[in-house]
Scaffold this motif. Structure first.
Motif, PDB file in Angstrom:
ATOM      1  N   ALA A 157       1.071  20.466  24.377  1.00  0.00           N
ATOM      2  CA  ALA A 157       0.679  21.731  23.759  1.00  0.00           C
ATOM      3  C   ALA A 157       1.006  21.709  22.264  1.00  0.00           C
ATOM      4  CB  ALA A 157       1.375  22.892  24.454  1.00  0.00           C
ATOM      5  N   ALA A 158       2.208  21.220  21.924  1.00  0.00           N
ATOM      6  CA  ALA A 158       2.593  21.125  20.514  1.00  0.00           C
ATOM      7  C   ALA A 158       1.707  20.132  19.771  1.00  0.00           C
ATOM      8  CB  ALA A 158       4.061  20.702  20.404  1.00  0.00           C
ATOM      9  N   PHE A 159       1.406  19.014  20.425  1.00  0.00           N
ATOM     10  CA  PHE A 159       0.551  17.989  19.799  1.00  0.00           C
ATOM     11  C   PHE A 159      -0.857  18.538  19.547  1.00  0.00           C
ATOM     12  CE2 PHE A 159      -0.483  13.148  20.095  1.00  0.00           C
ATOM     13  CZ  PHE A 159      -0.660  13.129  18.717  1.00  0.00           C
ATOM     14  N   SER A 160      -1.371  19.342  20.465  1.00  0.00           N
ATOM     15  CA  SER A 160      -2.711  19.916  20.306  1.00  0.00           C
ATOM     16  C   SER A 160      -2.754  20.857  19.112  1.00  0.00           C
ATOM     17  CB  SER A 160      -3.115  20.656  21.585  1.00  0.00           C
ATOM     18  OG  SER A 160      -3.133  19.782  22.704  1.00  0.00           O
ATOM     19  N   ILE A 197       0.855  -1.182   0.000  1.00  0.00           N
ATOM     20  CA  ILE A 197       0.000   0.000   0.000  1.00  0.00           C
ATOM     21  C   ILE A 197       0.891   1.232   0.000  1.00  0.00           C
ATOM     22  CG2 ILE A 197      -1.814   1.251   1.225  1.00  0.00           C
ATOM     23  CD1 ILE A 197      -2.619  -1.391   2.513  1.00  0.00           C
ATOM     24  N   SER A 198       0.622   2.173  -0.890  1.00  0.00           N
ATOM     25  CA  SER A 198       1.497   3.328  -1.032  1.00  0.00           C
ATOM     26  C   SER A 198       1.478   4.192   0.220  1.00  0.00           C
ATOM     27  CB  SER A 198       1.081   4.165  -2.245  1.00  0.00           C
ATOM     28  OG  SER A 198      -0.179   4.776  -2.023  1.00  0.00           O
ATOM     29  N   ALA A 199       2.543   4.960   0.405  1.00  0.00           N
ATOM     30  CA  ALA A 199       2.652   5.836   1.566  1.00  0.00           C
ATOM     31  C   ALA A 199       1.543   6.876   1.573  1.00  0.00           C
ATOM     32  CB  ALA A 199       4.022   6.520   1.568  1.00  0.00           C
ATOM     33  N   ASP A 200       1.098   7.329   0.403  1.00  0.00           N
ATOM     34  CA  ASP A 200       0.020   8.305   0.344  1.00  0.00           C
ATOM     35  C   ASP A 200      -1.267   7.745   0.926  1.00  0.00           C
ATOM     36  OD1 ASP A 200       1.635  10.195  -0.802  1.00  0.00           O
ATOM     37  OD2 ASP A 200       1.108   9.669  -2.865  1.00  0.00           O
ATOM     38  N   LYS A 201      -1.573   6.490   0.628  1.00  0.00           N
ATOM     39  CA  LYS A 201      -2.788   5.888   1.165  1.00  0.00           C
ATOM     40  C   LYS A 201      -2.635   5.559   2.649  1.00  0.00           C
ATOM     41  CE  LYS A 201      -4.263   4.018  -3.283  1.00  0.00           C
ATOM     42  NZ  LYS A 201      -5.301   5.042  -3.455  1.00  0.00           N
ATOM     43  N   LEU A 202      -1.438   5.208   3.077  1.00  0.00           N
ATOM     44  CA  LEU A 202      -1.202   4.954   4.496  1.00  0.00           C
ATOM     45  C   LEU A 202      -1.239   6.239   5.315  1.00  0.00           C
ATOM     46  CD1 LEU A 202       1.634   2.261   4.446  1.00  0.00           C
ATOM     47  CD2 LEU A 202      -0.752   1.936   5.111  1.00  0.00           C
ATOM     48  N   ASN A 203      -1.215   7.379   4.648  1.00  0.00           N
ATOM     49  CA  ASN A 203      -1.237   8.644   5.381  1.00  0.00           C
ATOM     50  C   ASN A 203      -2.529   8.801   6.173  1.00  0.00           C
ATOM     51  OD1 ASN A 203      -1.442  11.962   5.348  1.00  0.00           O
ATOM     52  ND2 ASN A 203       0.647  11.140   5.436  1.00  0.00           N
ATOM     53  N   TYR A 204      -3.634   8.206   5.691  1.00  0.00           N
ATOM     54  CA  TYR A 204      -4.873   8.235   6.479  1.00  0.00           C
ATOM     55  C   TYR A 204      -4.665   7.508   7.803  1.00  0.00           C
ATOM     56  CZ  TYR A 204      -9.286   6.737   8.395  1.00  0.00           C
ATOM     57  OH  TYR A 204     -10.298   6.494   9.285  1.00  0.00           O
ATOM     58  N   VAL A 205      -4.013   6.344   7.766  1.00  0.00           N
ATOM     59  CA  VAL A 205      -3.767   5.582   8.987  1.00  0.00           C
ATOM     60  C   VAL A 205      -2.843   6.375   9.912  1.00  0.00           C
ATOM     61  CG1 VAL A 205      -3.001   3.363   9.905  1.00  0.00           C
ATOM     62  CG2 VAL A 205      -4.054   3.468   7.650  1.00  0.00           C
ATOM     63  N   HIS A 206      -1.885   7.079   9.332  1.00  0.00           N
ATOM     64  CA  HIS A 206      -0.989   7.939  10.111  1.00  0.00           C
ATOM     65  C   HIS A 206      -1.792   8.976  10.894  1.00  0.00           C
ATOM     66  CE1 HIS A 206       2.213  10.807  11.054  1.00  0.00           C
ATOM     67  NE2 HIS A 206       1.563  11.723  10.348  1.00  0.00           N
ATOM     68  N   ARG A 207      -2.707   9.655  10.222  1.00  0.00           N
ATOM     69  CA  ARG A 207      -3.509  10.685  10.896  1.00  0.00           C
ATOM     70  C   ARG A 207      -4.457  10.069  11.919  1.00  0.00           C
ATOM     71  NH1 ARG A 207      -4.073  12.332   5.483  1.00  0.00           N
ATOM     72  NH2 ARG A 207      -6.269  11.670   5.501  1.00  0.00           N
ATOM     73  N   MET A 208      -5.065   8.945  11.564  1.00  0.00           N
ATOM     74  CA  MET A 208      -6.020   8.304  12.467  1.00  0.00           C
ATOM     75  C   MET A 208      -5.348   7.840  13.750  1.00  0.00           C
ATOM     76  SD  MET A 208      -6.986   5.009  13.561  1.00  0.00           S
ATOM     77  CE  MET A 208      -6.471   3.893  12.265  1.00  0.00           C
ATOM     78  N   THR A 209      -4.219   7.136  13.633  1.00  0.00           N
ATOM     79  CA  THR A 209      -3.529   6.648  14.830  1.00  0.00           C
ATOM     80  C   THR A 209      -3.025   7.804  15.687  1.00  0.00           C
ATOM     81  OG1 THR A 209      -1.521   6.421  13.473  1.00  0.00           O
ATOM     82  CG2 THR A 209      -2.846   4.441  13.825  1.00  0.00           C
ATOM     83  N   ALA A 210      -2.568   8.879  15.052  1.00  0.00           N
ATOM     84  CA  ALA A 210      -2.107  10.036  15.816  1.00  0.00           C
ATOM     85  C   ALA A 210      -3.250  10.649  16.620  1.00  0.00           C
ATOM     86  CB  ALA A 210      -1.502  11.079  14.877  1.00  0.00           C
ATOM     87  N   ARG A 211      -4.441  10.729  16.036  1.00  0.00           N
ATOM     88  CA  ARG A 211      -5.585  11.324  16.749  1.00  0.00           C
ATOM     89  C   ARG A 211      -6.055  10.432  17.886  1.00  0.00           C
ATOM     90  NH1 ARG A 211      -8.120  13.163  10.929  1.00  0.00           N
ATOM     91  NH2 ARG A 211      -6.851  15.057  10.734  1.00  0.00           N
ATOM     92  N   VAL A 212      -6.007   9.124  17.699  1.00  0.00           N
ATOM     93  CA  VAL A 212      -6.374   8.219  18.790  1.00  0.00           C
ATOM     94  C   VAL A 212      -5.381   8.360  19.941  1.00  0.00           C
ATOM     95  CG1 VAL A 212      -6.683   5.801  19.450  1.00  0.00           C
ATOM     96  CG2 VAL A 212      -7.537   6.608  17.252  1.00  0.00           C
TER      97      VAL A 212
END
Length: 615
Positions: free
Chosen positions: A224-227, A175-190
């Motif tokens: 604070a930076a993460f927020s 799976i390309s890195a561009d498509k995995l970017n959704y998982v990157h954002r999702m896991t970061a928000r969780v």
């Protein structure tokens, strides 16, 4: 009970908490590793089935040839030999074509929904499981407070890897890195939620006289930076102010990782965070090596370093074509992207923007081509060098500055990093349908050119290509007219090609009148291009297989018609707006791609949807 009993119970509780805090974060990692392995099996299994279908899916082997339609007709009887293809089709439909629409512009496929739900459920099960203390108090805050921080901290090496362009998850799953970017954002928000659970629990149980050293200040600075990072990464902000997101993301990630490292270091577990720096540094090192390898003349005293510079053409007020040349060792596949840095245009030295390469790797420039281009200012480019073409939609920020540079007509220094992304292998498909909206033609154009090139070389089994392109104005046809006309001239006779261009703006007109109008508008639009570049759109419109129609395409009808007259393997590649992607998914869902039709000899349909735009 005496005081000694409470002391022993507290000591035992502390021992149990410590053991579970050490074990549960690792168990979450085992779960994720198993899930990634399962996804890889499904991905590669689907690829194997596709290869199997390609070998068996020729018209002479799979059905009776319909001489009028030029394709094989369906067999009416069921065949268990096609059962693997039927199962693969059901998997594709359920995972990638059934979607959950959020608002008017955001869509998640069921695979993304499943991954999101599974991740959230797994993380919070491990977070709150077995949190009853020895005195019977359920959900004891001392059990789950620290555990939340441990689970989250140990997830950040994975989150960092998912955000890089060279990550191991991409290579394992295909799976390309561009498509995995959704998982990157999702896991970061969780993990953002989990870290605030940890922070709130710790602050609420902090004793006034407890010595915390740099533990709390570093933790608060990191959060604070993460927020801030979470806010600017929201889709509306990311799409409308990409450069703000780009710079803020870089700075806030550094603050968070450094603060997070010292926070866990105080607790004696620095190995939770330091792998993040290793992953990030390795990705940057690989990208740096590529940058030097593909732009080496810029780092030398060679007098020919100007050959690496790019030429800009303003095709319309909102569209720019960038052409650059690179040495023979730069190789790419159709549809891959490259990151572009322009010192004279970019605001920051590290500012790089991804664009799809709209040309194909044709083996380099020959001596004859070099002779033909003496008048284009490229006579110094060595033979064997390869041309990369980028079709760039002008928005705000970097692209607007790029458009101003194109107006001046100057050549610009261009640093290339890439290529990135996995491309669908279409060489064995019987029928290929390419669907683009506006600037999404960058992706489908390169794919179309590669199919024609493979057909000429005899390395492709493709018999039919349907190219569907939606544009707002007839003048936009000029963006790809030159390449399309050249491909049609070079296409072999056995390859059936149909190009259908839909113009959505302006009053409705008859097809012939619209084609005539498009030719006149395109000729006028050539004033935006270099004086030495002629308009190829009138030539394109003279080909009988090119049809220009007013209005929006009925993609559901068009795709279902193609599926109804084809057998073997049919692929549909889409790059456009969310509306176009939704229409294509709907058209190729059940029953078109149902198991019954595949078992009776219908096509095994593969849908590939490419991301569109900044976000």
């Amino acid at each position: 009970m005496d005081a000694g009993h409470f002391v022993r119970a507290a000591a035992t509780d502390k021992t149990i908490r410590g053991k579970r805090n050490d074990t549960y974060p690792i168990e979450v990692w085992y779960f994720i590793a198993s899930f990634v392995f399962l996804v890889a099996i499904f991905q590669h299994g689907s690829w194997v089935v596709s290869k199997f279908t390609r070998r068996r899916g020729s018209p002479t082997a799979s059905g009776r040839l319909d001489t009028e339609a030029g394709v094989a007709a369906y067999k009416q009887s069921y065949s268990l030999r096609r059962l693997p293809s039927a199962i693969a089709n059901v998997y594709r439909v359920a995972a990638f074509r059934w979607t959950l629409q959020i608002g008017s512009s955001y869509t998640l496929n069921m695979a993304e929904v499943f991954v999101t739900c599974a991740y959230i459920i797994a993380v919070f099960i491990w977070e709150f499981a077995f949190t009853t203390d020895l005195e019977g108090q359920k959900l004891d805050i001392t059990y789950w407070g620290n555990r939340a921080g441990d689970i989250a901290a140990l997830q950040f090496p994975l989150i960092t890897a998912l955000g890089t362009k060279n990550n191991v998850v991409s290579y394992i799953t295909g799976i390309s890195a561009d498509k995995l970017n959704y998982v990157h954002r999702m896991t970061a928000r969780v993990m953002f939620v989990l870290l605030w659970v940890h922070g709130g629990a710790k602050l609420s149980t902090l004793e006034p006289d407890q010595k915390v050293g740099y533990l709390v200040p570093c933790g608060l600075a990191a959060m604070a930076a993460f927020s801030v990072l979470i806010v600017v990464s929201l889709r509306p902000i990311r799409a409308r102010a990409y450069e703000l997101f780009f710079v803020t993301h870089f700075l806030m990630v550094m603050v968070f990782l450094i603060g997070g490292y010292y926070h866990v270091d105080f607790e004696g577990v620095p190995y939770y965070m330091w792998p993040c720096f290793l992953v990030w540094g390795l990705d940057r090192f690989i990208r740096g090596v590529r940058m030097v390898a593909y732009n080496h003349l810029y780092f030398s005293f060679s007098a020919s370093k100007h050959n690496l510079d790019g030429s800009l053409e303003q095709l319309s007020p909102h569209f720019v074509r960038l052409r650059v040349w690179r040495p023979p060792h730069f190789r790419w596949n159709a549809g891959q992207t490259a990151y572009i840095t322009m010192p004279g245009v970019s605001r920051f030295p590290w500012e790089a923007h991804p664009f799809t390469i709209a040309s194909i790797d044709d083996g380099g420039r020959t001596g004859d081509e070099k002779e033909q281009e003496k008048n284009s200012g490229l006579e110094d480019v060595p033979a064997g060098w390869k041309e990369l073409v980028f079709l760039i939609n002008v928005r705000d920020g970097f692209t607007k500055r790029l458009a101003r540079a194109a107006e001046k007509g100057d050549r610009v220094a261009v640093l290339i990093d890439g290529p990135y992304g996995f491309t669908p292998g279409l060489e064995g498909d019987d029928t290929t349908v390419l669907v683009a909206g506006g600037s999404g033609v960058s992706y489908t154009l390169a794919t179309f050119l590669s199919i024609v090139q493979a057909a000429r070389k005899g390395t492709s089994a493709c018999r039919k290509v349907v190219f569907i392109w939606t544009v707002r104005d007839p003048s936009h046809i000029e963006w790809a007219a030159r390449s399309l006309a050249g491909a049609l001239e070079a296409a072999p006779p056995h390859l059936t090609i149909s190009i259908r261009i839909f113009v959505t703006a302006g009053p409705a007109k008859a097809p012939n009148a619209l084609a005539d109008d498009a030719g006149s508008v395109l000729s006028a639009a050539s004033r935006y291009s270099s004086p030495t570049v002629r308009s190829d759109a009138p030539i394109l419109l003279n080909f009988p297989m090119v049809e220009v129609t007013h209005g929006r395409p009925d993609l559901v009808r068009l795709l279902r018609e193609e599926a109804s007259v084809n057998t073997g393997l049919m692929s549909v590649t889409v790059c456009g707006s969310q509306a176009i992607a939704r229409a294509c998914r709907s058209a190729l869902s059940l029953p078109v791609s149902g198991p019954a039709k595949v078992l009776r000899g219908g096509p095994s349909v593969v849908l590939h949807v490419e991301s569109f735009g900044y976000a």
